[in-house]
Design a protein around this motif. Structure first.
Motif, PDB file in Angstrom:
ATOM      1  N   THR A   1      -1.325   1.839  16.673  1.00  0.00           N
ATOM      2  CA  THR A   1      -0.519   1.154  17.675  1.00  0.00           C
ATOM      3  C   THR A   1       0.206  -0.059  17.140  1.00  0.00           C
ATOM      4  O   THR A   1       1.242  -0.444  17.672  1.00  0.00           O
ATOM      5  CB  THR A   1      -1.413   0.703  18.847  1.00  0.00           C
ATOM      6  OG1 THR A   1      -2.432  -0.159  18.338  1.00  0.00           O
ATOM      7  CG2 THR A   1      -2.066   1.910  19.511  1.00  0.00           C
ATOM      8  N   SER A   2      -0.330  -0.729  16.155  1.00  0.00           N
ATOM      9  CA  SER A   2       0.149  -2.060  15.821  1.00  0.00           C
ATOM     10  C   SER A   2       1.212  -2.054  14.736  1.00  0.00           C
ATOM     11  O   SER A   2       1.278  -1.179  13.882  1.00  0.00           O
ATOM     12  CB  SER A   2      -1.020  -2.932  15.363  1.00  0.00           C
ATOM     13  OG  SER A   2      -1.534  -2.447  14.148  1.00  0.00           O
ATOM     14  N   GLY A   3       2.050  -3.105  14.816  1.00  0.00           N
ATOM     15  CA  GLY A   3       2.991  -3.342  13.734  1.00  0.00           C
ATOM     16  C   GLY A   3       2.263  -3.664  12.455  1.00  0.00           C
ATOM     17  O   GLY A   3       2.768  -3.409  11.360  1.00  0.00           O
ATOM     18  N   ARG A   4       1.055  -4.204  12.594  1.00  0.00           N
ATOM     19  CA  ARG A   4       0.246  -4.513  11.415  1.00  0.00           C
ATOM     20  C   ARG A   4      -0.051  -3.244  10.629  1.00  0.00           C
ATOM     21  O   ARG A   4       0.007  -3.244   9.400  1.00  0.00           O
ATOM     22  CB  ARG A   4      -1.049  -5.181  11.866  1.00  0.00           C
ATOM     23  CG  ARG A   4      -1.995  -5.534  10.732  1.00  0.00           C
ATOM     24  CD  ARG A   4      -3.259  -6.173  11.289  1.00  0.00           C
ATOM     25  NE  ARG A   4      -4.186  -6.505  10.221  1.00  0.00           N
ATOM     26  CZ  ARG A   4      -5.394  -7.031  10.432  1.00  0.00           C
ATOM     27  NH1 ARG A   4      -5.785  -7.286  11.678  1.00  0.00           N
ATOM     28  NH2 ARG A   4      -6.189  -7.305   9.422  1.00  0.00           N
ATOM     29  N   ASN A   5      -0.345  -2.151  11.324  1.00  0.00           N
ATOM     30  CA  ASN A   5      -0.615  -0.899  10.645  1.00  0.00           C
ATOM     31  C   ASN A   5       0.632  -0.368   9.951  1.00  0.00           C
ATOM     32  O   ASN A   5       0.566   0.163   8.844  1.00  0.00           O
ATOM     33  CB  ASN A   5      -1.144   0.143  11.634  1.00  0.00           C
ATOM     34  CG  ASN A   5      -1.751   1.334  10.925  1.00  0.00           C
ATOM     35  OD1 ASN A   5      -2.688   1.200  10.159  1.00  0.00           O
ATOM     36  ND2 ASN A   5      -1.197   2.509  11.171  1.00  0.00           N
TER      37      ASN A   5
END
Length: 419
Positions: free
Chosen positions: A217-221
């Protein structure tokens, strides 16, 4: 122990050996083509410059097929994709030997590259699944078997050449050996249904019982995947440069004869193989971040020795350190890429593998271009600098909370700086 527990464990061990065989088979078929390049060049009447351009068509074919292999894996599974890719490799390894001119050789290499691209992504994807369920690092050993298969292919091709065997027969025998390897390896791989259950973490037979469902889900991923792709590109660029230019750099910089210079490549290639056989133990004991970080430092130190050395033994030590340092990095990157995109790991892994493949192809060209301007030794400062990116981006291979990897992999001790 009940059969319901024994069966999945045995299936997983069987799949592990199937992946070993697949990696070795691809390495064998790749080496058969590479070792016979001089004969193929003579038969087709191509110059070095033309041949270099044609070899890029092999890479182009691989890159094209890599773009749809992720979708292929989603539709039919990585075992069927491996079977398709290996089948294409087995058949098309004969084509370069049938070529009569530059055009037919280019077509043959492009088709051969298509098989390479499919198999490269599919076998790494299956390796990611098997490693995840094993609950301990085993990816480097798979890549070591690719190197071992390549060594066997080189020896087999050299034996055929020394006996005066015609190129067509050498390639046909290689085709039969590759077919036998595929027939014994692919059926041992996990079925599509089992792979899908393990991918979603819902399989009742999964050995990673505490795997967490994935939330991509995350932009971090997404940033993590980009970092992995960048690392794959830079590290494989450095590896490709060493493969093609290590011997010539030794001749140019140290004025050594070709036989002695060949040991520079031999030291690098041998260290890569040994390092991959040992990297899983290192990753299990130290964690993947430290393998990448310390491996990058070791590789950088080795390349620094090569660049500044005026002493042949020191240069050989430098190439050995460079190979050992690089050897464990790409397996950690591919494992992390498969985990980071577990909801569609085939597609994510295909992107990262594609970036790495571009680097592997671009490395020799970039170093050759720079070498023409400033000399090969100064050109190798570029891979030295790229090792620094391995240190900076090492955290990208750390198992994340949403990876769904076995808890064992997250429990490996690491310093606070590694997290």
């Amino acid at each position: 122990m009940s059969p319901s527990i024994l069966t999945p464990r045995r299936a997983l061990v069987r799949a592990r050996w199937g992946v070993f065989g697949t990696f070795a088979g691809v390495g064998f078929l790749s080496a058969i083509w590479l070792v016979n390049i001089p004969d193929i060049q003579e038969r087709t009447g191509t110059s070095h410059a033309v041949l270099g351009g044609l070899i890029l068509l092999l890479g182009l074919g691989a890159l094209v097929s890599m773009q749809f292999t992720g979708l292929l894996i989603r539709r039919i599974g990585s075992r069927a994709s491996c079977s398709l890719g290996l089948g294409l490799l087995v058949i098309t390894v004969n084509l370069p030997g049938m070529a009569t001119d530059a055009v037919s050789l280019g077509i043959a290499l492009f088709i051969f590259g298509l098989g390479h691209g499919i198999t490269d992504v599919a076998m790494n994807q299956h390796a990611v699944v098997v490693e995840r369920e094993y609950g301990r690092p085993i990816m480097s050993a798979f890549h070591a078997f690719y190197s071992l298969g390549g060594a066997l292919g080189a020896v087999a091709a050299a034996a055929g050449q020394s006996t005066g065997l015609d190129l067509a027969w050498i390639l046909f025998i290689a085709c039969l050996v590759g077919a036998a390897a595929a027939a014994s390896s692919v059926p041992a791989l996990l079925s599509r249904a089992t792979e899908r259950r393990l991918e979603t973490g819902t399989s009742p037979v999964s050995l990673a019982e505490h795997a967490s469902p994935v939330r991509d889900t995350s932009g971090r991923n997404r940033r993590r995947i980009v970092a992995l792709a960048v690392m794959a590109f830079l590290i494989l660029l450095s590896e490709g440069a060493a493969n093609d230019w290590s011997a010539l750099q030794t001749v140019e910089h140290l004025n050594e004869p070709e036989a002695a210079a060949a040991l520079a490549y031999g030291a690098f290639a041998g260290a890569m193989t040994v390092g991959r056989l040992l990297a899983d133990r290192a990753s299990n004991a130290l964690g993947p971040v430290r393998v990448v970080r310390y491996g990058s430092i070791m590789a950088g130190a080795g390349m620094l020795a090569v660049v500044v050395s005026t002493f042949y033994p020191l240069s050989i030590i430098g190439w050995t350190l460079f190979g050992l340092g690089l050897s464990g990095i790409i397996p950690q990157v591919y494992t992390a890429a498969g985990a980071a995109g577990r909801s569609d790991s085939g597609k994510t892994l295909a992107r990262v593998v594609s970036c790495g493949y571009v680097g592997l192809l671009a490395g020799p060209a970039i170093i050759g271009w720079l070498g023409g301007m400033v000399g090969l030794t100064l050109a190798f400062i570029l891979p030295l600098l790229f090792c620094g990116f391995g240190v900076l981006l090492a955290k990208a291979v750390a198992p994340g909370k949403d990876d769904g990897v076995a808890d064992h992999l997250r429990s490996i001790p690491a310093s606070s700086s590694d997290r």
